[in-house]
Write an enzyme that holds these catalytic residues in place. Structure first.
Site, mmCIF file in Angstrom:
data_model
loop_
_atom_site.group_PDB
_atom_site.id
_atom_site.type_symbol
_atom_site.label_atom_id
_atom_site.label_comp_id
_atom_site.label_asym_id
_atom_site.label_seq_id
_atom_site.Cartn_x
_atom_site.Cartn_y
_atom_site.Cartn_z
ATOM 1 N N ASN A 7 3.624 -4.889 -14.708
ATOM 2 C CA ASN A 7 3.910 -4.822 -13.278
ATOM 3 C C ASN A 7 3.169 -3.674 -12.583
ATOM 4 O O ASN A 7 2.878 -3.752 -11.394
ATOM 5 C CB ASN A 7 5.427 -4.663 -13.078
ATOM 6 C CG ASN A 7 5.789 -4.306 -11.666
ATOM 7 O OD1 ASN A 7 5.674 -5.125 -10.752
ATOM 8 N ND2 ASN A 7 6.223 -3.057 -11.449
ATOM 9 N N TYR B 236 -8.822 -4.511 -4.930
ATOM 10 C CA TYR B 236 -7.560 -5.162 -5.282
ATOM 11 C C TYR B 236 -7.757 -6.655 -5.540
ATOM 12 O O TYR B 236 -7.267 -7.194 -6.548
ATOM 13 C CB TYR B 236 -6.544 -4.942 -4.160
ATOM 14 C CG TYR B 236 -5.139 -5.359 -4.503
ATOM 15 C CD1 TYR B 236 -4.403 -4.658 -5.455
ATOM 16 C CD2 TYR B 236 -4.540 -6.450 -3.875
ATOM 17 C CE1 TYR B 236 -3.108 -5.033 -5.772
ATOM 18 C CE2 TYR B 236 -3.242 -6.831 -4.181
ATOM 19 C CZ TYR B 236 -2.528 -6.122 -5.131
ATOM 20 O OH TYR B 236 -1.246 -6.507 -5.439
ATOM 21 N N LYS C 176 -7.202 -8.301 -9.301
ATOM 22 C CA LYS C 176 -6.185 -9.328 -9.520
ATOM 23 C C LYS C 176 -6.823 -10.644 -9.971
ATOM 24 O O LYS C 176 -6.219 -11.405 -10.745
ATOM 25 C CB LYS C 176 -5.367 -9.528 -8.249
ATOM 26 C CG LYS C 176 -4.405 -8.374 -7.964
ATOM 27 C CD LYS C 176 -3.391 -8.190 -9.073
ATOM 28 C CE LYS C 176 -2.339 -7.151 -8.751
ATOM 29 N NZ LYS C 176 -1.343 -6.972 -9.828
ATOM 30 N N VAL D 111 6.452 -8.310 -0.678
ATOM 31 C CA VAL D 111 7.729 -7.717 -1.079
ATOM 32 C C VAL D 111 7.888 -6.336 -0.449
ATOM 33 O O VAL D 111 6.909 -5.597 -0.290
ATOM 34 C CB VAL D 111 7.809 -7.615 -2.624
ATOM 35 C CG1 VAL D 111 9.222 -7.252 -3.064
ATOM 36 C CG2 VAL D 111 7.373 -8.930 -3.271
ATOM 37 N N THR E 80 8.204 -3.113 -0.878
ATOM 38 C CA THR E 80 8.009 -2.123 -1.927
ATOM 39 C C THR E 80 7.190 -0.952 -1.383
ATOM 40 O O THR E 80 6.612 -1.038 -0.298
ATOM 41 C CB THR E 80 7.235 -2.727 -3.113
ATOM 42 O OG1 THR E 80 5.910 -3.071 -2.658
ATOM 43 C CG2 THR E 80 7.929 -3.969 -3.660
#
Length: 255
Positions: free
Chosen positions: A85, A149, A153, A182, A184
């Site tokens: 994660n 990013y 990914k 999300v 976060t």
């Protein structure tokens, strides 16, 4: 007596990782090794179930950190679940402005860590063990300013596919999951970007303002269902997307 189930969750000091560690421990009676860089954050995770959650401060992006994790797993026992994660968003800037050091550090966290930590822990993965990559829609859709990013990914997505070609015969299964947008600390970071570096900034600000960010606890529950309530062939046959697949588990996701 059933064999004790053990999971290792990286990036478990906050956000999805913290919520997942708690969900596994509280709702599925799994013993969790919660790994992260900051001990104080991990202690907050552990407080939510000290009997089932143990913690280890280690940097998954370094060889030394991965060696610490291996030593701890070797001491504690074999794993049933390994959830990658931990990730970072930076650098948020145009590719023409990204430095070599920024690129290397980003890939050390987002690609090298899951690859080489899985390598380190292969001897301790039980037959039938599940490894899960927490992915992103950015693996499949380009965003200006998110070159590092998106690329990392995308690489992680290919790793999940290649690992399955290599490990399924040994009854080890690797999955990939997109958690949606999300609420976060990473999303906090997204909204701090400059619009000239990240042209899609307004969309993410709007999602927050409209209350459309998913709670980490909801995402964690979906991840637990994917890990626990699927057959091995089902676990690996698709990249799980909370927006598309939550209904399979009778979960309602408003996003």
């Amino acid at each position: 007596m059933d064999e004790k189930r053990i999971a290792l969750v990286t990036g478990a000091g906050s956000g999805i990782g913290q919520a997942l560690a708690v969900c596994l421990a509280n709702e599925y009676s799994v013993s969790v090794l919660a790994v992260g860089r900051r001990l104080s954050k991990l202690e907050q995770t552990q407080k939510q179930n000290p009997q089932r959650i143990s913690i280890l401060a280690a940097d998954v992006s370094t060889e030394q950190g991965r060696a610490l994790i291996r030593a701890r797993v070797e001491k504690d026992g074999a794993l049933n679940f390994l959830i990658h994660n931990a990730a970072q968003l930076q650098p948020v800037k145009a590719l023409k402005a990204v430095t070599l050091n920024e690129w290397r550090q980003h890939f050390a966290v987002n690609v090298e860590a899951p690859l080489f930590l899985t390598q380190e822990l292969l001897p301790f993965l039980r037959k039938g063990a599940r490894v899960l990559h927490i992915s992103s829609g950015a693996a499949h859709h380009a965003y200006a300013g998110w070159g590092a990013y998106c690329t990392s990914k995308a690489a992680l997505h290919m790793l999940y596919q290649v690992w399955n070609k290599e490990l399924n015969a040994a009854e080890i299964y690797v999955g990939s999951l997109r958690p949606g947008v999300v609420n976060t600390p990473m999303q906090d970071e997204v909204r701090l970007a400059r619009k000239e570096d990240f042209p899609a900034l307004e969309r993410f600000i709007q999602l927050k303002q409209e209350g459309k960010l998913l709670a980490p606890e909801i995402v964690a529950r979906f991840i637990c269902r994917v890990l626990m309530d699927t057959e091995s062939t089902q676990f690996i046959e698709r990249e799980w997307d909370i927006r598309e697949h939550a209904s399979m588990f009778n979960m309602e996701i408003n996003q």
